[in-house]
Motif scaffolding. Structure first.
Motif, PDB file in Angstrom:
ATOM      1  N   THR A 152       3.315  -4.472 -62.179  1.00  6.18           N
ATOM      2  CA  THR A 152       3.869  -5.013 -60.939  1.00  6.18           C
ATOM      3  C   THR A 152       4.166  -3.938 -59.902  1.00  6.18           C
ATOM      4  OG1 THR A 152       6.130  -4.882 -61.792  1.00  6.18           O
ATOM      5  CG2 THR A 152       4.923  -6.953 -62.165  1.00  6.18           C
ATOM      6  N   THR A 197      17.887 -18.006 -61.570  1.00  9.19           N
ATOM      7  CA  THR A 197      16.880 -18.161 -60.515  1.00  9.19           C
ATOM      8  C   THR A 197      17.343 -17.512 -59.217  1.00  9.19           C
ATOM      9  OG1 THR A 197      17.767 -20.386 -60.025  1.00  9.19           O
ATOM     10  CG2 THR A 197      15.870 -20.246 -61.502  1.00  9.19           C
ATOM     11  N   ILE A 200      16.633 -13.798 -59.585  1.00  9.17           N
ATOM     12  CA  ILE A 200      15.197 -13.566 -59.440  1.00  9.17           C
ATOM     13  C   ILE A 200      14.788 -13.590 -57.971  1.00  9.17           C
ATOM     14  CG2 ILE A 200      12.910 -14.529 -59.923  1.00  9.17           C
ATOM     15  CD1 ILE A 200      14.084 -15.521 -62.623  1.00  9.17           C
ATOM     16  N   ARG A 204      13.350 -10.269 -55.748  1.00  7.92           N
ATOM     17  CA  ARG A 204      11.926 -10.498 -55.972  1.00  7.92           C
ATOM     18  C   ARG A 204      11.070  -9.279 -55.595  1.00  7.92           C
ATOM     19  NH1 ARG A 204      10.261 -15.587 -53.772  1.00  7.92           N
ATOM     20  NH2 ARG A 204       8.134 -14.784 -53.915  1.00  7.92           N
ATOM     21  N   ALA A 209      10.178  -7.851 -64.392  1.00  5.88           N
ATOM     22  CA  ALA A 209      10.077  -8.786 -65.508  1.00  5.88           C
ATOM     23  C   ALA A 209      11.423  -9.407 -65.833  1.00  5.88           C
ATOM     24  CB  ALA A 209       9.531  -8.078 -66.747  1.00  5.88           C
ATOM     25  N   VAL A 210      11.349 -10.567 -66.456  1.00  7.64           N
ATOM     26  CA  VAL A 210      12.491 -11.217 -67.086  1.00  7.64           C
ATOM     27  C   VAL A 210      12.202 -11.251 -68.580  1.00  7.64           C
ATOM     28  CG1 VAL A 210      13.807 -13.345 -67.337  1.00  7.64           C
ATOM     29  CG2 VAL A 210      12.988 -12.638 -65.070  1.00  7.64           C
ATOM     30  N   LEU A 232      12.791 -20.391 -65.565  1.00 11.13           N
ATOM     31  CA  LEU A 232      12.414 -18.980 -65.573  1.00 11.13           C
ATOM     32  C   LEU A 232      10.911 -18.818 -65.383  1.00 11.13           C
ATOM     33  CD1 LEU A 232      14.581 -17.481 -68.496  1.00 11.13           C
ATOM     34  CD2 LEU A 232      15.060 -17.442 -66.035  1.00 11.13           C
ATOM     35  N   ARG A 233      10.156 -19.698 -66.033  1.00  9.58           N
ATOM     36  CA  ARG A 233       8.701 -19.623 -65.907  1.00  9.58           C
ATOM     37  C   ARG A 233       8.271 -19.845 -64.451  1.00  9.58           C
ATOM     38  NH1 ARG A 233       4.485 -17.169 -67.421  1.00  9.58           N
ATOM     39  NH2 ARG A 233       5.308 -16.445 -65.421  1.00  9.58           N
ATOM     40  N   THR A 236       9.699 -16.809 -62.009  1.00  8.90           N
ATOM     41  CA  THR A 236       8.984 -15.534 -62.142  1.00  8.90           C
ATOM     42  C   THR A 236       7.580 -15.643 -61.560  1.00  8.90           C
ATOM     43  OG1 THR A 236       8.413 -16.173 -64.422  1.00  8.90           O
ATOM     44  CG2 THR A 236      10.262 -14.651 -64.123  1.00  8.90           C
ATOM     45  N   ARG A 237       6.942 -16.767 -61.761  1.00 11.35           N
ATOM     46  CA  ARG A 237       5.601 -16.950 -61.202  1.00 11.35           C
ATOM     47  C   ARG A 237       5.640 -16.861 -59.678  1.00 11.35           C
ATOM     48  NH1 ARG A 237       4.442 -21.481 -63.506  1.00 11.35           N
ATOM     49  NH2 ARG A 237       3.234 -20.631 -65.249  1.00 11.35           N
ATOM     50  N   ALA A 241       6.836 -11.719 -60.709  1.00  7.59           N
ATOM     51  CA  ALA A 241       7.357 -10.965 -61.844  1.00  7.59           C
ATOM     52  C   ALA A 241       6.788 -11.544 -63.140  1.00  7.59           C
ATOM     53  CB  ALA A 241       8.882 -11.020 -61.872  1.00  7.59           C
ATOM     54  N   LEU A 243       7.149 -12.895 -67.065  1.00  3.12           N
ATOM     55  CA  LEU A 243       8.085 -13.498 -68.004  1.00  3.12           C
ATOM     56  C   LEU A 243       7.716 -13.031 -69.412  1.00  3.12           C
ATOM     57  CD1 LEU A 243      10.402 -15.460 -68.660  1.00  3.12           C
ATOM     58  CD2 LEU A 243       8.686 -17.296 -68.816  1.00  3.12           C
TER      59      LEU A 243
END
Length: 440
Positions: A152, A197, A200, A204, A209-210, A232-233, A236-237, A241, A243
């Motif tokens: 990233t 969230t 995150i 951003r 990563a988480v 979370l999915r 992060t998308r 980032a 997951l």
């Protein structure tokens, strides 16, 4: 049998009595501990195995049975903290290791077993397009986080208090442990979707990563809510980032881990514990575009990453023994055990219950349902010790913190006796279990 309720009216007196019985029953373990302290700080080289007044020293194991150096026999419900899935004497694993040894131990080369083991893992986990091996789950998590940061071009990691990702990646309910590596970590409460969230989104531009356990392991066997993991999915998308699911403990919950059971695919997954049949093992893998960093851009060393014993045992463990059907049977068996335990405790009306998923659970001394880790009160710490000492006295060996992890060879009759033993503990110790004094 435990002492009568009237002789255990206070927690302090109950503990003094339990400690006295423990000391009297394990004189050789006490002697060995005294000797070990002369050459090792604390008398041990693995902190989780130490407890007061001294740790039990085991002499041998067979199936799901342990014997200590004083000759005491135990049903092994610790299951090497989920690594001992196959028990102590699985003949097919023993044969595979023996055969590997006859062909040489340190070959300094790749081998067929390495490829076949990797192929088995990738076939099981939908998220794992490519995989690499390590010696432990700790190493796997360190490398997964490093890959995420390089991929990233960002530096920050979001983790959760109570999460355990290895010996140098652990987070207490108050925050990172002093031994945790100095990555720039952000923290949000486990199972708190809004908090996570928001962190995150606010970070951003720097968040690489988480990392999350789908069920907190050493943090109390607290399951993640599916809505939390799905959030979370998605978050992060959207933030770009990665997951990371730490499934070092939870990969046993199906043939493809909790991620397969829940239908959520992370970008990277870390593994360890039982997967090499009881040999030293760790693995990390996931998206091909991330893992391809290790084709030349990132170095990944480790003399024993593909050692012949782990590769040979793992190929048999996953390829022949822990099949989809066996994984499902173990999951159901654990769910039934936890339900039976909690039904008995509920009927007694005591402040005690077991939290967990499938074949892994931990005792808590407060009302259900617990959604996130907490700092135990002094009373809860004493109850943890008392429960452990009482279970040892009854012939059951589990983690000092009250966690059990079932192995495949454990007998149903032993689990039925364990349910009775827990009920007897709660009934006998009712006087110190009636009020928890803590909110979940």
């Amino acid at each position: 049998m435990l002492a009568a309720p009237e002789s255990n009216s206070t927690l302090e007196s109950s503990l003094l009595d339990a400690r006295s019985r423990f000391i009297a029953r394990h004189p050789r373990s006490a002697e060995l501990h005294s000797q070990a302290r002369t050459v090792m700080p604390g008398g041990n080289t693995r902190s989780v195995l130490y407890y007061q007044p001294f740790p039990i020293a085991m002499d041998k194991g067979e199936g799901s049975t342990l014997w200590d150096i004083d000759g005491n026999e135990f049903v092994d419900l610790c299951g090497e903290y989920t690594a001992g899935l196959f028990g102590h004497s699985e003949s097919r694993i023993h044969a595979a290791v023996h055969q590997a040894m006859t062909q040489g131990l340190n070959l300094a080369a790749v081998g067929r077993a390495e490829y076949e083991f990797a192929n088995l893992i990738c076939a099981r986990f939908p998220s794992m397009e490519l995989v690499r091996f390590t010696n432990s789950g700790t190493e796997a998590n360190l490398l997964a986080l490093t890959a995420a940061r390089v991929h990233t071009g960002r530096d920050m990691i979001l983790a959760f208090p109570g999460g355990y990702h290895g010996g140098v990646l652990l987070f207490t309910p108050q925050g990172p442990s002093p031994v945790t590596v100095p990555f720039p970590f952000l923290l949000a409460d486990y199972n708190d979707t809004d908090s996570a969230t928001a962190v995150i989104e606010q970070n951003r531009d720097r968040l690489a990563a988480v990392i999350v356990e789908p069920m907190l392991g050493s943090g109390g066997c607290i399951p993640a809510e599916i809505s939390f993991l799905k959030a979370l999915r998605e978050a992060t998308r959207e933030a770009g980032a990665l997951l990371i699911f730490d499934e070092v403990m939870t990969s046993r919950m199906s043939d493809g881990g909790l991620q397969k059971r829940l239908g959520i695919n992370p970008d990277l997954t870390t593994l360890g514990k039982y997967m090499a049949g009881g040999m030293s093992f760790g693995a990390f893998g996931g998206r091909a575009d991330v893992m391809s960093l290790f084709e030349g851009r990132l170095s990944h060393a480790g003399t024993f990453n593909n050692n012949v014993l782990s590769m040979a045992a793992g190929r048999v463990a996953l390829g022949e023994i822990f099949t989809k059907e066996v994984a499902e049977e173990l999951y159901v068996r654990g769910e039934r055990l936890r339900t039976a335990l909690n039904d008995r405790l509920t009927r007694l009306g005591v402040a005690m219950h077991f939290s967990g998923v499938g074949s892994v659970a931990t005792a808590h001394y407060r009302a259900p349902t617990i959604r996130r880790p907490y700092s135990p009160t002094a009373q809860e710490e004493d109850l943890r010790e008392l429960f452990f000492l009482d279970m040892v006295q009854t012939g059951f060996y589990l983690a000092r913190r009250g966690m059990f992890a079932l192995s495949l060879p454990v007998l149903q009759s032993d689990l039925d006796r364990f349910v009775d033993a827990v009920e007897n503990f709660a009934s006998t110790r009712r006087g110190v279990l009636e009020s928890d004094g803590a909110e979940p």
